[in-house]
Design an enzyme around this catalytic site. Structure first.
Site, mmCIF file in Angstrom:
data_model
loop_
_atom_site.group_PDB
_atom_site.id
_atom_site.type_symbol
_atom_site.label_atom_id
_atom_site.label_comp_id
_atom_site.label_asym_id
_atom_site.label_seq_id
_atom_site.Cartn_x
_atom_site.Cartn_y
_atom_site.Cartn_z
ATOM 1 N N HIS A 181 40.242 46.590 40.922
ATOM 2 C CA HIS A 181 41.592 46.956 40.483
ATOM 3 C C HIS A 181 41.520 47.687 39.150
ATOM 4 O O HIS A 181 40.780 47.292 38.256
ATOM 5 C CB HIS A 181 42.462 45.712 40.323
ATOM 6 C CG HIS A 181 43.829 46.017 39.754
ATOM 7 N ND1 HIS A 181 44.841 46.530 40.527
ATOM 8 C CD2 HIS A 181 44.323 45.913 38.496
ATOM 9 C CE1 HIS A 181 45.917 46.711 39.774
ATOM 10 N NE2 HIS A 181 45.627 46.349 38.542
ATOM 11 N N LYS A 236 48.941 39.326 42.755
ATOM 12 C CA LYS A 236 48.665 40.193 43.907
ATOM 13 C C LYS A 236 47.192 40.163 44.276
ATOM 14 O O LYS A 236 46.840 40.138 45.459
ATOM 15 C CB LYS A 236 49.120 41.629 43.602
ATOM 16 C CG LYS A 236 50.615 41.784 43.379
ATOM 17 C CD LYS A 236 51.044 43.227 43.390
ATOM 18 C CE LYS A 236 50.561 44.007 42.193
ATOM 19 N NZ LYS A 236 51.251 43.665 40.940
#
Length: 434
Positions: free
Chosen positions: A82, A187
């Site tokens: 990420h 998330k």
């Protein structure tokens, strides 16, 4: 318990219990608590912060507000990467296929770009037919089959974050480390991977403008990941200038394809190798980062990384002929050089302004409903630390509208600093938090 009392409690700097945090998140997600009360709570958190325990409970409550993917049927150590966002950030397009070609399962959920930062999902749509909405079954099957899948975020993944972020965005409560941590990590944890490598960008084009704030966020996210029994590390990378040379969707995809064929910009590859070596170590295939990097270099040299990219595009329904012949990408109508007015060295190419300039050309979106022009953007000719002569191009604007190009040129000139002394090139890897 009354929401009024919980707001008062946080206003006075007291800790919310685990039960209270879950009740708040569940109540807001289910429309049982109004925006104005959550807004007040968010502001109290911004003023008083949260303890490490509160931060973990907030993240887990947000994770548990929706679906949690079960990736246990995927063989091996499943890894996600990420980035906190930047300009010219096409890292996933290069990194994913390299890692997958080595045999590490890359199971990634990505987002679209908003504002001056680009989104991986938008870039992948440069390939006609590419499916960015895989079902859970398709996602798992593809990772098992070819070791890589990238899909858009499920609507039911951490829905609390979607509601909270929309509210934070309009109430000046975005930039608080516990809230940022909860947003990102809820998330990532809901996505179900075994390991997470975070690219925490720092500088002008990043959300975190200085190293101290980026380190605080990195430590916070790594702490949450470890508490959730994940293998996790954060790499702090410099985003004071755009990463690589290309800014804009098609242009970045072309640069990524070139990188997979061994023609990648040095700064882009340095970030790719730093993140990828950590991913390989987490996978257990290699224990030494230098040896892990060597595996990545070999995957590029022998063509397996590029071939994996072709396989990945085809697996998700994309037209891989564009990856085999980059001339198939539709170019912009106008390519306009922006030239230096003096001799010297490039001291600054302010990343955020270059991202905003690309957005002004149509290469980004201000709202998620905006339509992106895939062909426009900017290609740098120089990087910070490079020598430049008067009349030599700083960069090239790729535009379909000359009025927009003029506006972009003005933004670029204001974002470029040229001086007589040699300042040297930027340090790319600023720190690693493990």
């Amino acid at each position: 318990m009354r929401m009024y009392d919980l707001i008062e409690k946080k206003k006075l700097g007291k800790e919310l219990s685990t039960e209270e945090i879950y009740e708040i998140i569940n109540g807001y997600t289910n429309d049982e608590i109004p925006d104005y009360q959550i807004s007040a709570l968010l502001m109290a958190i911004c003023f008083n912060g949260m303890s490490v325990r509160e931060r973990y409970d907030l993240t887990m409550a947000m994770r548990d507000s929706g679906d949690i993917l079960d990736l246990s049927s995927i063989d091996g150590v499943k890894i996600d990467k990420h980035s906190t966002g930047g300009v010219g950030d096409k890292v996933t397009l290069v990194l994913g296929p390299i890692i997958a070609s080595i045999g590490v399962p890359v199971a990634k959920m990505s987002g679209r770009g908003l504002g001056h930062t680009g989104g991986t999902i938008d870039k992948l749509e440069a390939f006609p037919g590419f499916n960015v909405a895989l079902s859970e079954e398709e996602f798992i099957n593809q990772v098992n089959k070819i070791k890589i899948a990238v899909t858009g975020q499920s609507k039911n993944l951490a829905p609390a974050d979607k509601k909270l972020y929309a509210l934070r965005d309009v109430t000046a409560t975005v930039d608080e480390v516990s809230l940022i941590t909860g947003s990102i990590m809820s998330k990532k944890l809901a996505a179900g991977t075994d390991a997470i490598v975070l690219d925490v960008t720092v500088g002008d084009g990043a959300f975190m403008k200085n190293k101290d704030s980026a380190l605080e966020l990195a430590h916070s996210m790594v702490d949450i990941g470890k508490r959730a029994d994940k293998k996790i590390a954060a790499v702090l990378t410099n985003m004071d200038e755009p990463l690589g040379f290309a800014v804009g969707n098609n242009l970045e995809v072309i640069e990524a394809i070139n990188a997979l064929q061994g023609k990648g910009p040095e700064d882009l590859m340095e970030v790719v190798y730093a993140l990828g070596s950590q991913m390989i170590v987490f996978s257990g295939i290699e224990t030494d980062k230098a040896k892990a990097k060597a595996l990545m270099e070999k995957a590029i040299e022998d063509g397996s990384a590029y071939n994996k990219f072709i396989e990945f595009i085809e697996a998700q329904g994309g037209d891989s002929s564009f990856a085999k012949d980059i001339n198939k990408f539709k170019p912009a109508e106008h390519i306009i050089p922006v030239c230096a007015n003096e001799d010297g060295y490039v001291h600054a190419l302010k990343a955020e302004s270059f991202g905003l300039a690309s957005m002004s050309l149509g290469g980004g979106r201000e709202t998620f409903d905006d339509v992106i022009d895939m062909s426009v953007g900017i290609v740098l000719n120089k990087k910070v630390g490079d020598e430049i002569k008067s009349g030599e191009p700083i960069c090239y604007i790729h535009a379909n509208d000359l009025n927009k190009a003029k506006k972009a040129e003005d933004m670029i000139r204001n974002a470029t600093v040229i001086a007589k002394d040699n300042c040297g090139h930027m340090q790319l890897i600023l720190d690693i938090v493990e």
